[in-house]
Design a protein around this motif. Structure first.
Motif, mmCIF file in Angstrom:
data_model
loop_
_atom_site.group_PDB
_atom_site.id
_atom_site.type_symbol
_atom_site.label_atom_id
_atom_site.label_comp_id
_atom_site.label_asym_id
_atom_site.label_seq_id
_atom_site.Cartn_x
_atom_site.Cartn_y
_atom_site.Cartn_z
ATOM 1 N N MET A 45 -24.128 0.927 30.912
ATOM 2 C CA MET A 45 -23.076 0.019 30.902
ATOM 3 C C MET A 45 -23.450 -1.534 31.284
ATOM 4 O O MET A 45 -24.364 -1.758 32.166
ATOM 5 N N VAL A 46 -22.944 -2.501 30.848
ATOM 6 C CA VAL A 46 -23.112 -3.799 30.690
ATOM 7 C C VAL A 46 -22.340 -4.347 32.159
ATOM 8 O O VAL A 46 -21.373 -4.092 32.079
ATOM 9 N N VAL A 47 -23.084 -4.937 32.983
ATOM 10 C CA VAL A 47 -22.691 -5.388 34.476
ATOM 11 C C VAL A 47 -22.179 -6.849 34.095
ATOM 12 O O VAL A 47 -23.120 -7.701 33.857
ATOM 13 N N ILE A 48 -21.083 -7.574 34.135
ATOM 14 C CA ILE A 48 -20.527 -8.804 33.904
ATOM 15 C C ILE A 48 -20.717 -9.506 35.126
ATOM 16 O O ILE A 48 -20.307 -8.791 36.130
ATOM 17 N N SER A 49 -20.677 -10.907 34.867
ATOM 18 C CA SER A 49 -20.904 -11.679 36.061
ATOM 19 C C SER A 49 -19.370 -11.936 36.500
ATOM 20 O O SER A 49 -18.329 -11.717 35.992
ATOM 21 N N GLU A 50 -19.014 -12.090 37.834
ATOM 22 C CA GLU A 50 -17.738 -12.453 38.293
ATOM 23 C C GLU A 50 -17.174 -13.686 37.896
ATOM 24 O O GLU A 50 -16.059 -13.698 37.672
ATOM 25 N N LYS A 51 -18.002 -14.636 37.169
ATOM 26 C CA LYS A 51 -17.477 -15.799 36.881
ATOM 27 C C LYS A 51 -16.987 -15.596 35.346
ATOM 28 O O LYS A 51 -15.842 -15.999 35.125
ATOM 29 N N LEU A 52 -17.599 -14.635 34.721
ATOM 30 C CA LEU A 52 -16.863 -14.289 33.242
ATOM 31 C C LEU A 52 -15.935 -13.616 33.346
ATOM 32 O O LEU A 52 -14.870 -13.588 32.847
ATOM 33 N N ARG A 53 -15.993 -12.737 34.249
ATOM 34 C CA ARG A 53 -14.655 -11.658 34.624
ATOM 35 C C ARG A 53 -13.390 -12.470 34.919
ATOM 36 O O ARG A 53 -12.216 -12.292 34.438
ATOM 37 N N GLN A 54 -13.726 -13.707 35.847
ATOM 38 C CA GLN A 54 -12.462 -14.489 36.280
ATOM 39 C C GLN A 54 -11.948 -15.406 35.156
ATOM 40 O O GLN A 54 -10.726 -15.484 34.827
ATOM 41 N N ARG A 55 -12.963 -15.763 34.324
ATOM 42 C CA ARG A 55 -12.606 -16.552 32.937
ATOM 43 C C ARG A 55 -11.540 -15.535 32.223
ATOM 44 O O ARG A 55 -10.790 -16.204 31.578
ATOM 45 N N LEU A 56 -12.097 -14.456 32.060
ATOM 46 C CA LEU A 56 -11.304 -13.433 31.146
ATOM 47 C C LEU A 56 -9.847 -13.241 31.627
ATOM 48 O O LEU A 56 -8.854 -13.234 30.835
ATOM 49 N N PHE A 57 -9.574 -12.997 32.954
ATOM 50 C CA PHE A 57 -8.558 -12.807 33.517
ATOM 51 C C PHE A 57 -7.515 -14.112 33.589
ATOM 52 O O PHE A 57 -6.325 -14.118 33.256
ATOM 53 N N ASP A 58 -8.132 -15.077 33.628
ATOM 54 C CA ASP A 58 -7.422 -16.561 33.523
ATOM 55 C C ASP A 58 -7.014 -16.830 32.068
ATOM 56 O O ASP A 58 -5.865 -17.336 31.867
ATOM 57 N N ALA A 59 -7.752 -16.519 31.106
ATOM 58 C CA ALA A 59 -7.441 -16.793 29.811
ATOM 59 C C ALA A 59 -6.528 -15.764 29.139
ATOM 60 O O ALA A 59 -5.981 -15.915 28.276
ATOM 61 N N ASN A 60 -6.346 -14.556 29.962
ATOM 62 C CA ASN A 60 -5.657 -13.464 29.115
ATOM 63 C C ASN A 60 -4.485 -12.962 30.473
ATOM 64 O O ASN A 60 -4.609 -11.564 30.821
ATOM 65 N N PRO A 61 -3.432 -13.995 30.703
ATOM 66 C CA PRO A 61 -2.637 -13.527 31.918
ATOM 67 C C PRO A 61 -1.673 -12.475 31.551
ATOM 68 O O PRO A 61 -1.278 -11.699 32.456
ATOM 69 N N PHE A 62 -1.727 -12.149 30.299
ATOM 70 C CA PHE A 62 -0.593 -10.962 30.000
ATOM 71 C C PHE A 62 -1.034 -9.823 30.056
ATOM 72 O O PHE A 62 -0.547 -8.583 30.054
ATOM 73 N N TRP A 63 -2.436 -9.618 30.192
ATOM 74 C CA TRP A 63 -3.068 -8.183 30.914
ATOM 75 C C TRP A 63 -2.716 -7.803 32.099
ATOM 76 O O TRP A 63 -2.411 -6.526 32.471
ATOM 77 N N SER A 64 -1.967 -8.731 33.086
ATOM 78 C CA SER A 64 -1.525 -8.206 34.396
ATOM 79 C C SER A 64 0.044 -8.479 34.427
ATOM 80 O O SER A 64 0.472 -8.258 35.701
ATOM 81 N N GLY A 65 0.623 -9.135 33.644
ATOM 82 C CA GLY A 65 1.991 -9.631 33.904
ATOM 83 C C GLY A 65 2.593 -10.177 32.749
ATOM 84 O O GLY A 65 2.143 -9.874 31.636
ATOM 85 N N SER A 66 3.790 -10.424 32.901
ATOM 86 C CA SER A 66 4.619 -11.029 31.998
ATOM 87 C C SER A 66 3.769 -12.388 31.386
ATOM 88 O O SER A 66 3.136 -13.152 32.229
ATOM 89 N N PHE A 67 4.248 -12.688 30.345
ATOM 90 C CA PHE A 67 3.507 -14.093 29.524
ATOM 91 C C PHE A 67 4.487 -14.999 28.973
ATOM 92 O O PHE A 67 5.219 -14.845 28.060
ATOM 93 N N GLU A 68 4.530 -16.008 29.768
ATOM 94 C CA GLU A 68 5.664 -16.916 29.560
ATOM 95 C C GLU A 68 4.780 -18.013 28.998
ATOM 96 O O GLU A 68 3.865 -18.824 29.076
ATOM 97 N N PHE A 69 5.436 -18.413 27.673
ATOM 98 C CA PHE A 69 4.844 -19.412 26.621
ATOM 99 C C PHE A 69 5.843 -20.405 25.985
ATOM 100 O O PHE A 69 6.730 -19.879 25.541
ATOM 101 N N ASN A 70 5.598 -21.545 26.359
ATOM 102 C CA ASN A 70 6.527 -22.630 25.638
ATOM 103 C C ASN A 70 6.082 -23.077 24.588
ATOM 104 O O ASN A 70 4.894 -23.704 24.339
ATOM 105 N N TYR A 71 6.782 -23.006 23.305
ATOM 106 C CA TYR A 71 6.227 -23.349 22.089
ATOM 107 C C TYR A 71 7.350 -24.088 21.354
ATOM 108 O O TYR A 71 8.460 -23.711 21.397
ATOM 109 N N VAL A 72 6.999 -25.318 20.690
ATOM 110 C CA VAL A 72 7.833 -25.863 19.762
ATOM 111 C C VAL A 72 7.460 -25.724 18.448
ATOM 112 O O VAL A 72 6.199 -25.890 18.178
#
Length: 221
Positions: A1-28
């Motif tokens: 198994m590939v072991v990912i860095s904590e920095k990459l892990r955090q970037r992924l969670f920050d960029a994909n907030p819908f993984w862990s909760g509701s996703f609010e998105f304002n769009y015009v």
């Protein structure tokens, strides 16, 4: 198994907030979105190109927002390669380590910053596992060999600055264009404001000409 860095892990969670909760998105609404959506259900890669800060990332998140209405959040992976040294495969492997399975939908932002990106996307596409969406701050076909590598595998769509009609929509003044002769003075003022900001969404509401000039000059650096 590939072991990912904590920095990459955090970037992924920050960029994909819908993984862990509701996703609010304002769009015009943007006019180009109907064209983008037309190709979203096809198997080919959908690639958005255009100047920086015209709204390509917003379009990707809008696609994700629509996708989440009928797909599970854990099927979706968004990642920006801006200021990241790594490969698309690394990001997919990181997703696998987090979730225990591979994503179905890949959204890769600023893909032009990945060396030899077209060959790497081709490998992912040819696996048949993913529906892929990309963005790039230039025509992705400008690089030699890209068109040949992805021939038949990609639809490229240009995202431009706001049209004046879109600008009116963003500032809540669409009604002015319905009967323009009744609102000539207001339209002239709105058009002057539109020209001042160059049609860039982030500059809406800004009036400081030095700030606006600095912003626009930064786009060509």
């Amino acid at each position: 198994m590939v072991v990912i860095s904590e920095k990459l892990r955090q970037r992924l969670f920050d960029a994909n907030p819908f993984w862990s909760g509701s996703f609010e998105f304002n769009y015009v609404e943007r006019d180009v979105y109907a064209e983008i959506k037309r190709f979203a259900s096809e198997k080919q890669v959908v690639a958005l190109c255009g100047l920086r800060r015209v709204g390509k990332t917003t379009m990707l998140y809008k696609l994700i927002s629509d996708l989440l209405k009928e797909s599970k959040p854990e099927q979706v992976l968004y990642f920006s390669f801006d200021d990241f040294v790594g490969e698309p495969r690394d990001v997919v492997d990181a997703f696998l380590e987090i979730h225990g399975f591979e994503p179905r939908f890949l959204f890769f932002d600023e893909i032009q910053k990945v060396g030899n990106w077209s060959e790497k996307i081709k490998l992912l596409y040819d696996s048949g596992k993913y529906k892929i969406f990309l963005s790039g701050s230039e025509s992705l076909f400008l690089r030699k060999g890209t068109k040949e590598t992805l021939a038949g595998r990609i639809f490229e769509i240009e995202v431009s600055i706001l049209s004046f009609r879109e600008y009116l929509r963003f500032v809540g003044k669409s009604h002015l264009a319905v009967k323009p002769l009744l609102h000539e003075n207001e339209l002239r003022k709105a058009f002057a404001d539109y020209v001042l900001i160059g049609g860039f969404p982030e500059l809406i509401g800004k009036t400081d000409e030095v700030l606006i000039k600095t912003y626009l000059l930064d786009l060509v650096d």
